[in-house]
Design an enzyme around this catalytic site. Structure first.
Site, PDB file in Angstrom:
ATOM      1  N   CYS A 213       0.890  -1.177   0.000  1.00  0.00           N
ATOM      2  CA  CYS A 213       0.000   0.000   0.000  1.00  0.00           C
ATOM      3  C   CYS A 213       0.917   1.213   0.000  1.00  0.00           C
ATOM      4  CB  CYS A 213      -0.924   0.000   1.210  1.00  0.00           C
ATOM      5  SG  CYS A 213      -1.831  -1.547   1.465  1.00  0.00           S
TER       6      CYS A 213
ATOM      7  N   ALA B 128       1.643   4.293  -1.936  1.00  0.00           N
ATOM      8  CA  ALA B 128       1.564   5.745  -2.152  1.00  0.00           C
ATOM      9  C   ALA B 128       1.428   6.499  -0.824  1.00  0.00           C
ATOM     10  CB  ALA B 128       0.382   6.076  -3.059  1.00  0.00           C
ATOM     11  N   PRO B 129       2.068   7.674  -0.743  1.00  0.00           N
ATOM     12  CA  PRO B 129       2.793   8.431  -1.780  1.00  0.00           C
ATOM     13  C   PRO B 129       4.264   8.051  -1.937  1.00  0.00           C
ATOM     14  CG  PRO B 129       2.627   9.750   0.208  1.00  0.00           C
ATOM     15  CD  PRO B 129       1.887   8.474   0.495  1.00  0.00           C
ATOM     16  N   GLY B 130       4.717   7.026  -1.214  1.00  0.00           N
ATOM     17  CA  GLY B 130       6.067   6.517  -1.453  1.00  0.00           C
ATOM     18  C   GLY B 130       7.104   6.843  -0.402  1.00  0.00           C
TER      19      GLY B 130
ATOM     20  N   ASP C 248      -0.268   0.115  -5.431  1.00  0.00           N
ATOM     21  CA  ASP C 248      -1.290   0.995  -4.884  1.00  0.00           C
ATOM     22  C   ASP C 248      -2.549   0.862  -5.722  1.00  0.00           C
ATOM     23  OD1 ASP C 248      -1.331   3.248  -2.659  1.00  0.00           O
ATOM     24  OD2 ASP C 248      -2.687   3.865  -4.261  1.00  0.00           O
TER      25      ASP C 248
ATOM     26  N   ASP D   6       1.581  -1.471   4.996  1.00  0.00           N
ATOM     27  CA  ASP D   6       1.209  -0.251   5.716  1.00  0.00           C
ATOM     28  C   ASP D   6      -0.259  -0.019   5.396  1.00  0.00           C
ATOM     29  OD1 ASP D   6       1.781   2.061   7.324  1.00  0.00           O
ATOM     30  OD2 ASP D   6       1.645   3.246   5.490  1.00  0.00           O
TER      31      ASP D   6
ATOM     32  N   CYS E 270      -1.295   3.814  11.048  1.00  0.00           N
ATOM     33  CA  CYS E 270      -1.155   5.089  11.758  1.00  0.00           C
ATOM     34  C   CYS E 270      -2.361   5.311  12.660  1.00  0.00           C
ATOM     35  CB  CYS E 270      -0.953   6.253  10.781  1.00  0.00           C
ATOM     36  SG  CYS E 270      -2.301   6.495   9.620  1.00  0.00           S
TER      37      CYS E 270
END
Length: 447
Positions: A259, A261-263, A283, A329, A382
């Site tokens: 998963c 992005a954004p890298g 992604d 992630d 997160c």
């Protein structure tokens, strides 16, 4: 509200607040939009941002303070205008009260009739005379914490159950504090010591972080630095630097970031492998692939290949290919980054965590099928919601007895965290965002 007061940071903030409320849009995206539409001068951009985030962060507290002064129903834009004014009077020292009243009345005249401006003027002057109602009248400690920190009661209840009242209180109040400006030094191009010297020469105040390549900056905007432009650093919170370290990387490995992005984490993996091996970044959204490529190009990494794919169906795209390391992630409720996205406090629902946990387990199942024997899978979010963190990992471990928890590097335990098993739960106070991390080792069947 169709009219705009061009160049007025308060009017721009009011438009953002109303659009967040009406369309459940993200405040950070709307800020950029209205900075342009209202043609806000650079000197006023900080005020606009402060008014937007501050009013959102304290919305429930502001409503509690306003309640004795507002009788009957008022239009949503008037409610937001009053909230923004009370925020300035109560929380900001540098703006004189009379200026707040005058500016608010002028906005009321711009967007409403004479009666509205009279209402706004009367409410604010009464508030200045009498002051806010005391929070001492709220006897239940959880109710009081909910109002004084402006979080839904159910959210506070969850944190009290998971971490105890004292830590829940710290989390709730920290969510209303602006996050530090944290960057990751690109050690593939420059050493940390060299980066510190270069940033200080540019006028930044620099403080070392807890992780090897993390720095905290103040005084200027990191994205405007010469070092950022030349790929010597990237903007990334300290907590989100943990997953790459947890993978136990070495040069030449075959890595999957499911998963991506954004890298940020993808390029960190490339950095720790010194731009060797192979990194496949998945992604779901094709338009986000440009973000990964742009990040990789600026930082100077060439080992990243991108694939548009639903992580829940990753095996279809990768045909049972086996990877040495996999990072999941996962999409999550984001309760660890509320201070960066204060509007999420009011849009989330208690059922979101369980819905997301199902998605997270589906992604982990795909990861398991793509992980080589002896390989390491890192799961991160997160959020600080146990349903999406240790409960997901516990369920996943039960499904796969050949997986075992891998010890994390000692320095990852430096960030403030709660005792949990499996994995490590970082809490969102002091420097880092709220973050969860677990590393799982797949048994080597060849042994």
């Amino acid at each position: 509200m169709k009219k705009k007061s061009i160049g007025n940071p308060r009017d721009a903030a009011l438009h953002v607040l109303l659009e967040v409320d009406k369309n459940q849009a993200y405040s950070n995206l709307l800020l950029s939009k209205h900075l342009k539409q209202h043609k806000i001068a650079p000197v006023d951009r900080g005020l606009m941002t402060e008014l937007t985030y501050g009013t959102l962060q304290h919305k429930m507290t502001l409503d509690y303070y306003l309640k004795p002064f507002v009788k009957g129903k008022i239009e949503p834009w008037v409610q937001w205008l009053l909230r923004m004014a009370i925020y300035q009077i109560t929380y900001l020292d540098r703006i004189p009260d009379h200026a707040v009243v005058n500016e608010s009345v002028q906005l009321a005249k711009l967007h409403g009739h004479k009666g509205v401006s009279g209402l706004v003027n009367g409410v604010l002057r009464s508030y200045l005379r009498k002051g806010p109602p005391s929070l001492d009248g709220i006897k239940d400690p959880v109710d009081r914490l909910s109002i004084e920190s402006s979080h839904p009661r159910w959210m506070i209840d969850n944190w009290v159950a998971a971490f105890g009242f004292e830590k829940a209180e710290k989390i709730a109040h920290q969510n209303n504090v602006a996050p530090p400006q944290t960057v990751r030094v690109n050690t593939h191009k420059i050493s940390v010591d060299e980066a510190i010297q270069a940033l200080e020469q540019e006028g930044f105040q620099v403080r070392r972080g807890l992780l090897p390549e993390s720095l905290h900056l103040s005084g200027k905007v990191a994205a405007g630095s010469e070092l950022f432009a030349t790929g010597g650093l990237t903007i990334q919170d300290e907590s989100s630097m943990m997953p790459a370290h947890a993978l136990g990387l070495r040069e030449g490995l075959n890595i999957l970031d499911m998963c991506a992005a954004p890298g940020g984490k993808t390029t960190h993996i490339a950095q720790l492998m010194n731009d060797t091996g192979e990194i496949t970044a998945l992604d779901l959204h094709e338009h986000k692939m440009k973000l990964i490529h742009d990040n990789a190009d600026r930082l100077g990494f060439h080992t990243i290949t991108t694939i548009v794919s639903d992580a829940r169906k990753a095996t279809e795209s990768l045909e049972q290919k086996q990877f040495d390391r996999i990072l999941v992630d996962a999409p999550c409720s984001g309760y660890g980054v509320i201070r960066r996205k204060p509007d999420m406090k009011y849009s989330k629902q208690p059922a979101d965590a369980e819905r997301l946990a199902t998605i997270q387990l589906d992604i982990l199942e795909e990861a398991y099928n793509l992980l080589a024997p002896g390989g390491v899978l890192v799961y991160s979010t997160c959020t600080i919601e146990p349903t999406e963190n240790q409960e997901v990992v516990s369920s996943f471990l039960k499904l796969h007895p050949d997986l075992s928890e891998q010890a994390l590097p000692d320095f990852l335990h430096q960030l403030p965290h709660a005792a949990t098993s499996p994995g490590l739960q970082v809490l969102p106070y002091e420097d880092g965002d709220g973050f969860y991390l677990a590393a799982l080792l797949k048994a080597d069947t060849k042994g």
